[in-house]
Write an enzyme that holds these catalytic residues in place. Structure first.
Site, PDB file in Angstrom:
ATOM      1  CB  ILE A  97      -0.930   0.020   1.228  1.00 56.64           C
ATOM      2  CG1 ILE A  97      -1.908  -1.152   1.178  1.00 56.64           C
ATOM      3  CG2 ILE A  97      -1.688   1.341   1.309  1.00 56.64           C
ATOM      4  CD1 ILE A  97      -2.792  -1.260   2.408  1.00 56.64           C
ATOM      5  N   GLY A  98       1.912   1.234   0.792  1.00 56.49           N
ATOM      6  CA  GLY A  98       2.782   2.397   0.874  1.00 56.49           C
ATOM      7  C   GLY A  98       3.912   2.133   1.850  1.00 56.49           C
ATOM      8  N   GLY A 154       6.686   4.316   4.811  1.00 58.14           N
ATOM      9  CA  GLY A 154       6.973   5.547   5.533  1.00 58.14           C
ATOM     10  C   GLY A 154       8.040   5.309   6.566  1.00 58.14           C
ATOM     11  N   GLY A 155       8.299   6.345   7.351  1.00 59.30           N
ATOM     12  CA  GLY A 155       9.340   6.259   8.369  1.00 59.30           C
ATOM     13  C   GLY A 155       9.031   5.224   9.425  1.00 59.30           C
ATOM     14  CG  ASP A 166       2.803  12.429  13.190  1.00 53.26           C
ATOM     15  OD1 ASP A 166       3.011  13.616  12.844  1.00 53.26           O
ATOM     16  OD2 ASP A 166       3.184  11.462  12.527  1.00 53.26           O
TER      17      ASP A 166
END
Length: 826
Positions: free
Chosen positions: A18-19, A21-22, A134
């Site tokens: 899906i993706g 990130g950090g 966040d």
């Protein structure tokens, strides 16, 4: 390293990426056991192998998984297979808020609706002591049906090696696909305190939500810079470009308030923000309906309709005149159609605004908070349920123009069968708040229900489940929640005052509640216990102003009602009250305590009046202060009877079942020689509490003045036999025998002798002995004992100028001199 399709991680089979990130890579997967799609976040190796960060992450994720709210993503489990650690969550089909902002296709109404859902989710999280840290468009998903889902609750803290260390670039570079040195997404949403690396609380989420809302409304971020440092500098020092002036003023205000750099000027809770967003959403919803029903061919018609809905009846007439002009200048069919449409719109606007004004007028203006029921099965916890009730009463009393019934009235219903409509009628209130407290170990559960007393419909209910160590914060949350249901708008100062915490030390707060619980029992032993609890609370928190105020009340009451000499009790009361005011000059209780000392011990009547007025100005619902102030005004100037009675009646309205207030009113009628009305008032008091000792003492004195000696002795002996009456059964038998043999004079002389015997063992105010001698005409003995009372500065001396007991002394120059020395009118 990308995980290939069909790879199995425990019960999950990878479908596609899906993706990334950090915080790791995210995959669409299928739960083979439950046959549902899930999102799997694979944690990076540097986190999975760091035991400290991993432990912190697990604690955060466990807490977040306990959240149950439609706008919060559901965490199914934390799993581990081989050397890979993953989180399984529900899979959300839709788009991120970032994608929606970039499409620039959201209306103002849609933007507010999204912000409202985010606020609702954060409110639930904050109540569970979870801060997101966040909030940004990348962490907010919007389903195709418009439902908002917040992602990554509790995970932001995992990314921080040190929770107070700013490492924005490492955390965000992958999330927004930027290169080093470019503007980074997360930094732009950080609150000033977060950007400085300081400790943060729930207000940092308020800020971040404000940034998102600003971006939804404008398409740009409020704080920008070419580098991380530039962006942080913008957050710390610059103000955002003002919103479009065509946006609703209330919405502009909301955004400004969320983006206050000083956290104390921001919304103090996201729940307060949520309430304001809900209001704006409803306004926008109505405006949208209005615009859809307006005549599309003529902008002037729309203006007329809006005028009709926002002004009074006279403007409705002018709109009708406008229709007549339209009929003259347009075709009949068009004009008739326009007329129907216009009248319908006017009717809609009138209905809406009429109902709004009606609801405003009908909003709750009076409330009784009934004693919370202790359902813990442990009588030792009564102090907690009673104390929480009293604290909430005190907080709600800060709301302007809200009549909050005082403790002494509502506690008449403690332990009794509740008939809400009957209670509402007796107390003259529109709403009643009930509560049930359960304590199980360290767990506190409080169930509250706010009821419209006129029809017994529930207005609002809530359950609070907290640790006992969170008791102080719980009290603030309850006060804020209840006040929000009673009033739609409060100033920031009023909100802060309602939710004010006087200590952060839970143990000190519980000791304070125990002290207040003891004071309400009004016995010598309970006063001493109360003093002990207040002193312990002060040891736990030396800056606890309320505990000093409680200590002042305890010593003042002991100096008036018990066997503690005035010279010992009142100076201690004054010291405690002054210390409370040094810590918090806005504490009405402390001003009233200081006024009590000034009036009844120092005979500084002008100073006492200033302190009473200050207490009432700080808390207009403070019934006890109004009662004492009215009483004081009469004692120093009987010609102020009307003003004094007005204050006492106001106190009675606030506290209709208070024995103290009713006793004060009855006493004023007695001072005015209106004995029949005084008797009637005392009888009413005795129907509330047949064991009220002071009532029998006053009744007996009145009967003596009326020559009803049998009734007088019966009342006096009844009072003497009750708790606080001070006489043993043997002494009561002596008094009965003396009256039978020697009549009322013999009775009063023997009563004075018994008081003198008691004074050899414990303190007895000389004024009570003087009263006995005054009533039998022994002027010399009465004056001797009055002089002793003067030397001891007895609080009861303030009444001698008006009390009928002293009528036969007024012509004596020595009595007049005593009045002068005290400062009373002669």
């Amino acid at each position: 390293m990308t995980i290939a399709a069909h790879t199995k991680l425990g019960r999950y089979e990878i479908i596609s990426p899906i993706g990334a990130g950090g915080m790791g890579e995210v995959y669409l997967a299928e739960d083979i056991r439950l046959h549902r799609k899930v999102a799997l976040k694979i944690l990076p190796e540097n986190i999975a192998t760091d035991k400290e960060r991993l432990l912190r992450f697990e604690r955060e994720a466990q807490a977040a998984s306990a959240l149950n709210h439609p706008n919060i993503i559901t965490i199914h489990e934390i799993g581990e297979t081989g050397d890979q650690l993953f989180i399984a969550t529900e899979f959300i089909e839709g788009e991120t808020l970032r994608e929606k902002i970039e499409k620039n296709d959201s209306s103002v109404y849609e933007s507010v609706k999204i912000a409202e859902q985010i606020a609702a989710a954060l409110s639930v999280a904050h109540q569970a002591h979870i801060i997101h840290r966040d909030i940004k468009p990348e962490n907010i998903m919007i389903r195709s049906d418009g439902y908002v889902k917040i992602l990554d609750f509790g995970l932001a803290k995992l990314a921080e090696k040190n929770p107070n260390t700013l490492d924005a670039e490492a955390e965000t570079r992958a999330q927004v696909n930027t290169k080093a040195g470019m503007i980074l997404g997360t930094v732009r949403y950080m609150s000033p305190e977060q950007a400085r690396g300081k400790d943060i609380d729930t207000r940092t989420d308020v800020w971040s939500l404000g940034v998102c809302l600003y971006e939804m409304l404008t398409g740009r971020q409020p704080f920008q810079g070419e580098t991380i440092s530039d962006t942080i500098a913008s957050i710390l020092t610059k103000e955002p470009v003002p919103l479009d002036k065509n946006l609703p003023l209330e919405l502009q205000r909301i955004v400004r308030k969320t983006l206050q750099k000083d956290a104390n000027k921001r919304y103090q809770t996201v729940k307060d923000l949520l309430i304001d967003l809900e209001d704006v959403k409803e306004e926008l919803k109505f405006q949208n309906k209005l615009e859809r029903t307006g005549a599309p061919h003529r902008e002037e018609t729309k203006t007329q309709i809006l005028n009709a809905t926002t002004t009074d009846v006279a403007h409705t007439t002018s709109s009708a005149e406008y229709v007549v002009n339209e009929i003259k200048s347009h075709k009949i069919g068009l004009a008739v159609g326009l007329t129907v449409l216009l009248l319908a719109s006017i009717g809609l606007g009138y209905w809406f605004f009429f109902n709004r004004s009606t609801n405003t007028k009908a909003q709750i203006e009076s409330i009784a908070v009934l004693p919370f029921v202790n359902e813990s099965g442990n009588a030792d916890n009564e102090y907690l349920s009673d104390g929480m009730t009293e604290s909430l009463i005190g907080s709600l009393a800060q709301i302007p123009k809200l009549n909050v019934k005082a403790r002494s009235s509502v506690f008449r219903y403690k332990g009794k069968e509740i008939d809400l409509q009957k209670i509402a009628q007796e107390l003259s209130v529109q709403a009643i708040l009930t509560g049930r407290v359960i304590q199980r170990g360290e767990q506190l559960i409080l169930n509250l229900e706010l009821v419209d007393a006129r029809n017994e419909n529930a207005i609002w209910s809530e359950q609070y489940a907290r640790r006992q160590s969170d008791l102080v914060a719980l009290q603030s949350d309850i006060a804020r929640d209840v006040s929000n249901k009673l009033r739609t708008k409060l100033s920031g100062t009023e909100q802060n005052q309602i939710a004010k915490n006087y200590t952060t030390n839970t143990e000190a707060y519980q000791l304070y509640l125990k002290g207040r619980y003891q004071l309400k029992r009004k016995t010598e032993d309970s006063f001493r216990k109360g003093i002990g609890f207040f002193q312990q609370a002060i040891e736990q928190d030396p800056d606890y102003a309320l505990a000093y105020a409680g200590l002042a009340d305890a010593y003042s009451q002991m100096g008036s009602w018990t066997t503690l000499a005035p010279s010992e009790s009142f100076p201690k009361a004054k010291t405690a009250a002054e210390r409370a005011l040094q810590l918090d000059d806005t504490l009405a209780e402390a001003h009233a305590s200081l006024a009590f000392v000034k009036f009844y011990y120092e005979w500084d009547f002008a100073g006492a009046e200033r302190e009473f007025q200050k207490a009432i100005s700080l808390d207009p619902n403070y019934a006890a202060a109004r009662e004492l102030y009215g009483y004081q005004m009469y004692l120093i100037n009987p010609r102020r009877l009307d003003t004094a009675m007005r204050e006492l009646n106001t106190a009675h309205d606030l506290d209709p079942l208070s024995l103290s207030t009713n006793f004060g009113i009855a006493t004023l009628f007695y001072f005015e020689r209106n004995y029949d009305e005084a008797i009637r008032r005392i009888k009413e008091m005795q129907s509330l509490d047949p064991n009220f000792t002071l009532g029998y003492g006053l009744l007996g004195t009145i009967y003596i003045k009326k020559g009803m000696n049998d009734d007088a002795v019966a009342a006096l002996l009844k009072g003497s036999s009750l708790e606080g009456g001070g006489f043993s059964e043997e002494q009561i038998d002596i008094l009965k025998k003396t009256y039978k043999e020697s009549g009322i004079k013999g009775y009063l002389r023997k009563h004075a002798e018994l008081l003198q015997e008691r004074a050899r063992e414990k303190y007895v105010s000389p004024i009570f002995i003087a009263m006995d001698y005054a009533m039998i005409g022994e002027k010399e003995l009465a004056l001797v004992w009055l002089e002793k009372a003067y030397k001891e500065r007895s609080s009861w001396l303030t009444e001698i100028g008006v009390d009928p007991v002293w009528d036969n002394l007024h012509n004596d120059t020595r009595f007049q001199d005593l009045l002068r020395r005290i400062g009373l009118p002669q």
